[in-house]
Motif scaffolding. Sequence first.
Motif, PDB file in Angstrom:
ATOM      1  N   PRO A  27     -22.932 -11.820  16.335  1.00  0.00           N
ATOM      2  CA  PRO A  27     -24.354 -12.060  16.580  1.00  0.00           C
ATOM      3  C   PRO A  27     -24.722 -11.982  18.065  1.00  0.00           C
ATOM      4  N   ARG A  28     -23.827 -12.452  18.937  1.00  0.00           N
ATOM      5  CA  ARG A  28     -24.085 -12.412  20.379  1.00  0.00           C
ATOM      6  C   ARG A  28     -24.222 -10.973  20.853  1.00  0.00           C
ATOM      7  N   ALA A  29     -23.298 -10.125  20.467  1.00  0.00           N
ATOM      8  CA  ALA A  29     -23.341  -8.723  20.874  1.00  0.00           C
ATOM      9  C   ALA A  29     -24.585  -8.036  20.317  1.00  0.00           C
ATOM     10  N   MET A  30     -24.927  -8.341  19.088  1.00  0.00           N
ATOM     11  CA  MET A  30     -26.107  -7.730  18.485  1.00  0.00           C
ATOM     12  C   MET A  30     -27.374  -8.175  19.211  1.00  0.00           C
ATOM     13  N   LEU A  31     -27.466  -9.455  19.548  1.00  0.00           N
ATOM     14  CA  LEU A  31     -28.625  -9.960  20.277  1.00  0.00           C
ATOM     15  C   LEU A  31     -28.742  -9.264  21.630  1.00  0.00           C
ATOM     16  N   PHE A  32     -27.639  -9.152  22.348  1.00  0.00           N
ATOM     17  CA  PHE A  32     -27.681  -8.481  23.646  1.00  0.00           C
ATOM     18  C   PHE A  32     -28.087  -7.017  23.495  1.00  0.00           C
ATOM     19  N   SER A  33     -27.604  -6.367  22.457  1.00  0.00           N
ATOM     20  CA  SER A  33     -27.956  -4.974  22.226  1.00  0.00           C
ATOM     21  C   SER A  33     -29.449  -4.819  21.933  1.00  0.00           C
ATOM     22  N   ILE A  34     -29.969  -5.684  21.086  1.00  0.00           N
ATOM     23  CA  ILE A  34     -31.399  -5.637  20.745  1.00  0.00           C
ATOM     24  C   ILE A  34     -32.249  -5.882  21.989  1.00  0.00           C
ATOM     25  N   VAL A  35     -31.892  -6.897  22.745  1.00  0.00           N
ATOM     26  CA  VAL A  35     -32.665  -7.247  23.940  1.00  0.00           C
ATOM     27  C   VAL A  35     -32.571  -6.135  24.986  1.00  0.00           C
ATOM     28  N   HIS A  36     -31.403  -5.544  25.129  1.00  0.00           N
ATOM     29  CA  HIS A  36     -31.236  -4.436  26.072  1.00  0.00           C
ATOM     30  C   HIS A  36     -32.186  -3.295  25.704  1.00  0.00           C
ATOM     31  N   ASN A  37     -32.179  -2.908  24.435  1.00  0.00           N
ATOM     32  CA  ASN A  37     -33.045  -1.812  23.986  1.00  0.00           C
ATOM     33  C   ASN A  37     -34.524  -2.147  24.169  1.00  0.00           C
ATOM     34  N   LEU A  38     -34.897  -3.376  23.887  1.00  0.00           N
ATOM     35  CA  LEU A  38     -36.288  -3.793  24.071  1.00  0.00           C
ATOM     36  C   LEU A  38     -36.683  -3.755  25.550  1.00  0.00           C
ATOM     37  N   ALA A  39     -35.792  -4.187  26.417  1.00  0.00           N
ATOM     38  CA  ALA A  39     -36.077  -4.195  27.856  1.00  0.00           C
ATOM     39  C   ALA A  39     -36.231  -2.769  28.385  1.00  0.00           C
ATOM     40  N   PRO A  72     -32.188  -8.853   7.439  1.00  0.00           N
ATOM     41  CA  PRO A  72     -32.114  -9.047   5.991  1.00  0.00           C
ATOM     42  C   PRO A  72     -30.764  -9.591   5.511  1.00  0.00           C
ATOM     43  N   ASP A  73     -29.673  -9.206   6.195  1.00  0.00           N
ATOM     44  CA  ASP A  73     -28.346  -9.635   5.758  1.00  0.00           C
ATOM     45  C   ASP A  73     -27.552 -10.132   6.956  1.00  0.00           C
ATOM     46  N   THR A  74     -27.588 -11.437   7.176  1.00  0.00           N
ATOM     47  CA  THR A  74     -26.879 -12.009   8.329  1.00  0.00           C
ATOM     48  C   THR A  74     -25.367 -12.018   8.114  1.00  0.00           C
ATOM     49  N   GLY A  75     -24.918 -11.936   6.882  1.00  0.00           N
ATOM     50  CA  GLY A  75     -23.490 -11.963   6.590  1.00  0.00           C
ATOM     51  C   GLY A  75     -22.748 -10.737   7.092  1.00  0.00           C
ATOM     52  N   SER A  76     -23.458  -9.629   7.265  1.00  0.00           N
ATOM     53  CA  SER A  76     -22.799  -8.403   7.707  1.00  0.00           C
ATOM     54  C   SER A  76     -22.726  -8.294   9.231  1.00  0.00           C
ATOM     55  N   VAL A  77     -23.275  -9.260   9.933  1.00  0.00           N
ATOM     56  CA  VAL A  77     -23.263  -9.222  11.404  1.00  0.00           C
ATOM     57  C   VAL A  77     -21.910  -9.737  11.885  1.00  0.00           C
ATOM     58  N   GLN A  78     -21.145  -8.862  12.513  1.00  0.00           N
ATOM     59  CA  GLN A  78     -19.814  -9.220  12.994  1.00  0.00           C
ATOM     60  C   GLN A  78     -19.888 -10.109  14.234  1.00  0.00           C
TER      61      GLN A  78
END
Length: 139
Positions: A57-69, A49-55
């Motif tokens: 994006p690479r770390a967040m993507l890896f975190s999301i993918v890790h949790n999904l895996a 919802p708010d891309t401006g608050s993402v410090q």
Amino acid sequence: MNAQRHDWFLQQVFGHRQAVSRYLRRFRLGEEDSEDVLQEGLLRMYALPDTGSVQSPRAMLFSIVHNLAVERLRRTSGQATDAVAEIEALDVFSSEAGPEQQADASDRFKRFCAIVAELPPVCRRAFVLRKIYGLSPEE
């Protein structure tokens, strides 16, 4: 706003696709499951919802993918164990239909095809579009 989100996604997130794909190989999910996890992670990043608050994006993507895996691995390992227990509990020799049932199904399918082939062309086309392709009556 959509154009900004799209640009942000392409510049900050999508470029990490190959690195994330390599990271997912460590989980040994299989090619199809790894691709599903990657796509789900990218989708979740795009839907933020708010891309401006993402410090980062690479770390967040890896975190999301890790949790999904990890979640995918938990689900698949539990399913394999459950499936073995269920098979042993069942008193079934084979789950395939018997030869009589297969022959009956084949005969019914042939009769169905013959009946559909006898329909007038416009009616046949409407029937196929509605029943086979699932289009609405208006379409």
